[in-house]
Scaffold this active site. Structure first.
Site, PDB file in Angstrom:
ATOM      1  N   ASP A 179      43.706  53.994  34.368  1.00  0.00           N
ATOM      2  CA  ASP A 179      42.875  52.807  34.609  1.00  0.00           C
ATOM      3  C   ASP A 179      42.063  52.414  33.377  1.00  0.00           C
ATOM      4  OD1 ASP A 179      43.852  52.656  37.150  1.00  0.00           O
ATOM      5  OD2 ASP A 179      42.129  53.621  38.097  1.00  0.00           O
ATOM      6  N   ASP A 194      34.862  53.216  31.721  1.00  0.00           N
ATOM      7  CA  ASP A 194      34.664  53.417  33.160  1.00  0.00           C
ATOM      8  C   ASP A 194      35.223  54.772  33.577  1.00  0.00           C
ATOM      9  OD1 ASP A 194      33.732  52.532  35.676  1.00  0.00           O
ATOM     10  OD2 ASP A 194      35.731  51.871  36.256  1.00  0.00           O
TER      11      ASP A 194
END
Length: 291
Positions: free
Chosen positions: A195, A168
């Site tokens: 993240d 991502d």
């Protein structure tokens, strides 16, 4: 400030001393700046699945290992205990990836501890000691864009050589940090990748090629705004082809060019999937920008 209930146990355990302020409240987690002795760190509190918008898609969780056989059976059945085990496995995925990538020399925050759904890690800062901005909040000169793009392509390669695909990666989860030991000149800034709960095993996940190509395409599209010539590069298929053939190392020279062959049917199909994912990507960007 008063410590949130989820951080109170870390204070009681002596893992943190005080909570300074809330840094970010997103759809998947809340992040707080905390003090640990003389050091300032951040504490990431994962939200429960019912309060998160990022779905634990099968694409990401495919082939994730669960050491406890009872947990694995419960997860397969979808029982209450199984859902709890799945949630714990989802949270620990980022912790595992951070430790793995930090050991491989990838530019990620240094993890320190993981306790009851809270990840304690390095606070990535700018030259003033404040929380570093995300790339999407910064404008770059063409020279800076080319330099940061090259650095991040090298980091993607380093991650892949460590067996990990971010899954991502975009300008929303890369910070522009002041690198330790650097001076105050332009070269003192560098990207740090954050993240990673959706990180996948490069060799064990069938969707890894698509995710790798999408990650690299996101970097190309973002930095291509500032250095248009980057839009013509094809580092993604070049990197994955080298990885598949066992020729990729951290030192492998890359050209950004890729010659398609008729035998590359699967890779071309994957690249078409990248184009089909634009609507999903637009929704994700809107969600992250709002967080």
């Amino acid at each position: 400030m008063k410590a949130p209930p989820r951080l109170q146990s870390l204070i009681e355990e002596g893992l943190i001393d005080t909570v300074v302020r809330q840094l970010m409240s997103g759809k998947e987690a809340m992040v707080y700046v905390v003090r640990c002795g003389d050091e300032t760190r951040c504490a990431k509190i994962y939200k429960e699945a019912t309060h998160r918008s990022f779905r634990q898609a099968v694409d990401y969780t495919e082939n994730r290992r669960v050491k406890n056989s009872r947990s694995a059976r419960a997860m397969a059945k979808g029982s209450k205990f199984g859902r709890q085990a799945q949630e714990a496995a989802w949270q620990s995925a980022e912790v595992d990836a951070l430790y793995r990538l930090a050991a491989a020399g990838v530019r990620v925050p240094q993890p320190f501890n993981f306790h009851e759904g809270v990840l304690l890690m390095e606070l990535v800062t700018d030259e003033h000691g404040d929380a570093a901005p995300r790339l999407n909040d910064v404008a770059f000169t063409p020279e800076q864009a080319r330099a940061h793009h090259a650095t991040l392509i090298a980091e993607v390669v380093r991650m892949l050589c460590a067996g990990v695909v971010h899954g991502d990666l975009s300008e929303f989860n890369i910070l522009l940090a002041h690198l330790p030991g650097a001076g105050a000149d332009e070269g003192a800034e560098g990207p740090v990748i954050i993240d990673l709960p959706q990180a996948v095993d490069a060799a064990g996940n069938n969707h890894a090629p698509r995710m790798l190509l999408r990650d690299v395409a996101n970097l190309r599209d973002f930095f291509g705004q500032f250095a248009p010539e980057l839009r013509a590069t094809e580092y993604g298929p070049e990197i994955w082809t080298l990885y598949q053939s066992g020729q990729l190392t951290n030192e492998t020279p890359l050209t950004g060019r890729y010659e398609r062959r008729h035998a590359d049917v699967d890779l071309q199909a994957v690249m078409r999937e990248i184009d089909d994912a634009r609507a999903e990507d637009a929704a994700r960007r809107l969600r992250m920008a709002g967080g």
